[in-house]
Design an enzyme around this catalytic site. Structure first.
Site, PDB file in Angstrom:
ATOM      1  N   HIS A 155       0.817  -1.224   0.000  1.00  0.00           N
ATOM      2  CA  HIS A 155       0.000   0.000   0.000  1.00  0.00           C
ATOM      3  C   HIS A 155       0.850   1.274   0.000  1.00  0.00           C
ATOM      4  O   HIS A 155       0.301   2.368  -0.147  1.00  0.00           O
ATOM      5  CB  HIS A 155      -0.953   0.036   1.200  1.00  0.00           C
ATOM      6  CG  HIS A 155      -1.941  -1.084   1.221  1.00  0.00           C
ATOM      7  ND1 HIS A 155      -2.862  -1.292   0.219  1.00  0.00           N
ATOM      8  CD2 HIS A 155      -2.158  -2.080   2.127  1.00  0.00           C
ATOM      9  CE1 HIS A 155      -3.604  -2.361   0.498  1.00  0.00           C
ATOM     10  NE2 HIS A 155      -3.192  -2.864   1.652  1.00  0.00           N
ATOM     11  N   ASP A 191      -2.444 -10.678  -2.372  1.00  0.00           N
ATOM     12  CA  ASP A 191      -3.001 -10.300  -1.074  1.00  0.00           C
ATOM     13  C   ASP A 191      -4.509 -10.051  -1.252  1.00  0.00           C
ATOM     14  O   ASP A 191      -4.965  -9.742  -2.353  1.00  0.00           O
ATOM     15  CB  ASP A 191      -2.313  -9.019  -0.584  1.00  0.00           C
ATOM     16  CG  ASP A 191      -2.718  -8.607   0.822  1.00  0.00           C
ATOM     17  OD1 ASP A 191      -2.005  -8.962   1.778  1.00  0.00           O
ATOM     18  OD2 ASP A 191      -3.759  -7.923   0.969  1.00  0.00           O
ATOM     19  N   HIS A 193      -6.132  -7.547  -0.298  1.00  0.00           N
ATOM     20  CA  HIS A 193      -6.352  -6.129  -0.600  1.00  0.00           C
ATOM     21  C   HIS A 193      -5.580  -5.708  -1.851  1.00  0.00           C
ATOM     22  O   HIS A 193      -4.464  -6.201  -2.090  1.00  0.00           O
ATOM     23  CB  HIS A 193      -5.883  -5.258   0.575  1.00  0.00           C
ATOM     24  CG  HIS A 193      -6.511  -5.621   1.879  1.00  0.00           C
ATOM     25  ND1 HIS A 193      -5.928  -6.500   2.769  1.00  0.00           N
ATOM     26  CD2 HIS A 193      -7.687  -5.241   2.431  1.00  0.00           C
ATOM     27  CE1 HIS A 193      -6.714  -6.638   3.832  1.00  0.00           C
ATOM     28  NE2 HIS A 193      -7.794  -5.882   3.655  1.00  0.00           N
ATOM     29  N   ASP A 280      -4.183 -13.283   3.860  1.00  0.00           N
ATOM     30  CA  ASP A 280      -5.474 -12.769   4.361  1.00  0.00           C
ATOM     31  C   ASP A 280      -6.641 -13.148   3.445  1.00  0.00           C
ATOM     32  O   ASP A 280      -7.775 -12.742   3.701  1.00  0.00           O
ATOM     33  CB  ASP A 280      -5.426 -11.252   4.613  1.00  0.00           C
ATOM     34  CG  ASP A 280      -4.755 -10.448   3.517  1.00  0.00           C
ATOM     35  OD1 ASP A 280      -4.408 -11.026   2.469  1.00  0.00           O
ATOM     36  OD2 ASP A 280      -4.588  -9.227   3.711  1.00  0.00           O
TER      37      ASP A 280
HETATM   38  C1  OKP Z   1      -2.968  -4.414   4.670  1.00  0.00           C
HETATM   39  B1  OKP Z   1      -2.604  -5.575   3.763  1.00  0.00           B
HETATM   40  C2  OKP Z   1      -9.601  -1.034   9.610  1.00  0.00           C
HETATM   41  C3  OKP Z   1      -8.614  -0.098   8.959  1.00  0.00           C
HETATM   42  C4  OKP Z   1      -8.315  -0.538   7.563  1.00  0.00           C
HETATM   43  C5  OKP Z   1      -6.479  -1.474   6.417  1.00  0.00           C
HETATM   44  C6  OKP Z   1      -6.173  -2.846   5.926  1.00  0.00           C
HETATM   45  C7  OKP Z   1      -4.779  -2.911   5.445  1.00  0.00           C
HETATM   46  C8  OKP Z   1      -4.425  -4.287   4.918  1.00  0.00           C
HETATM   47  N1  OKP Z   1      -9.043  -1.586  10.781  1.00  0.00           N
HETATM   48  N2  OKP Z   1      -7.302  -1.503   7.572  1.00  0.00           N
HETATM   49  O1  OKP Z   1      -3.019  -5.440   2.439  1.00  0.00           O
HETATM   50  O2  OKP Z   1      -2.966  -6.866   4.258  1.00  0.00           O
HETATM   51 ZN    ZN Z   2      -4.111  -7.469   2.771  1.00  0.00          ZN
END
Ligand code: OKP
Ligand code: ZN
Length: 337
Positions: A155, A191, A193, A280
């Protein structure tokens, strides 16, 4: 397959994050790497390749900010983790006020990425971890290497942090692989996300192909990026491929998207693959909504390995700490078969 990790990657330990309006314990915690470290017996030391490969991806003023932010926070009379509360969007000017809160907003796009006392140390060694694993694949007949990067990176953009990420480990390794002449280089991000930082870094770049399979950003973080119509721009037109999938996706419905991504990577002529791997997508993940099982990871890894190009596997997310080590072990086992 050689595995890389450095204990300094656990210096970064923020205490909490905002989740649905409440403060909750930080999900990207040090139990994650511990769970993965315990699942294997043999780890390789991380070497120090210095700042140059980091500066090939990130702006110098952003790196300097990461290094000093927690000290600025303490100097401003605050306690605990540095976190922003105001984020500039349009028509912002690159003004520096020497005010930590202005910097925290300018260099991040969310409030989910606190800077703790050990953040810079861990982010630095997480990037060096990726570079060390890349080095293993340079000038040797090793075909696969695993970098237990933590904090994750996908990210983070050229001059911003977000989503638990500070330095983009996969992008740093991809640039370095390209400069070492290992390319054409492709990045495949699996991933849960979307890897918006990686996409952004290479969006107008024809040197690195970026493909991502992820939860549809219409329902899931990071929302603003990862939609199917984002395909790259300028010289990079057509070198970005986004394959968003609905919540509830299981191994069977994931496989065709993976085959699409692998075919595109192969058609593009990739000779080196960086795999941004997040566990994840597992059914037990506490912050995600796919339904892959451990056996699926063995199968998916086998499909990726059948591309037949040297592959650097870089750890991204995965928050089901009880299952994480076993899920990663299952995934990596699919490359040996
Ligand atoms: C990181 B990776 C809610 C806030 C949003 C962001 C997720 C980031 C994921 N607790 N959380 O891509 O696994
Ligand atoms: Zn993620």
């Amino acid at each position: 397959m050689k595995l890389f990790f450095d204990d300094r990657q656990t210096a970064h330990a923020p205490s909490r994050e905002l989740h649905n309006g409440d403060w909750v314990p930080y999900a990207e915690n040090i139990e994650r790497p511990r769970s993965i470290v315990e699942a294997f017996t043999d780890w390789q030391p991380v070497r120090d390749f210095g700042m140059a490969p980091l500066l090939a991806v990130h702006d110098a003023y952003y790196i300097a900010f990461l290094e000093r932010a927690h000290r600025d926070w303490i100097a401003a009379g605050r306690n605990g983790d540095a976190i922003g509360y105001t984020f500039p969007i349009r028509r912002r000017r690159p003004l520096g006020f020497g005010r930590i809160d202005a910097d925290l907003g300018a260099y991040s796009y969310d409030a989910g990425t606190p800077i703790a006392a050990g953040t810079w140390e861990s982010a630095y060694w997480s990037a060096q971890c990726a570079l060390s694993a890349l080095d293993e694949l340079t000038g040797s007949d090793a075909r696969h290497a695993f970098a237990l990067c933590r904090p994750p990176g996908h990210h983070a953009g050229r001059d911003y942090m977000g989503g638990y990420c500070y330095l983009n480990n996969a992008a740093i390794a991809a640039r370095e692989a390209h400069s070492r002449g290992l390319g054409p280089v492709a990045i495949l991000d699996i991933d849960y996300h979307h890897g918006n930082g990686t996409q952004d870094i290479f969006y107008e770049d024809r040197d690195v192909f970026f493909a991502s399979i992820h939860a549809d950003p219409r329902t899931d973080y990071p929302f603003y990026w990862g939609h199917a119509d984002e395909r790259g721009e300028g010289a990079g037109e057509g070198t970005t491929l986004n394959l968003p999938l609905p919540r509830g996706t299981d191994g069977q419905s994931y496989a065709p998207a993976l085959d699409t991504a692998l075919a595109a990577i192969s058609d593009w002529g990739a000779k080196f693959l960086i795999l941004s791997f997040g566990a994840d997508t597992h059914s037990s993940d506490p912050i995600s909504s796919f339904a892959l099982e451990r056996a699926d990871y063995v199968e998916l890894a086998g499909r990726i390995a059948s591309l037949g190009v040297p592959t650097l596997i870089v750890m991204e997310g995965g928050y089901a700490v009880g299952d994480l080590g076993k899920n990663v072990a299952a995934f990596l086992s699919g490359f040996q078969a």
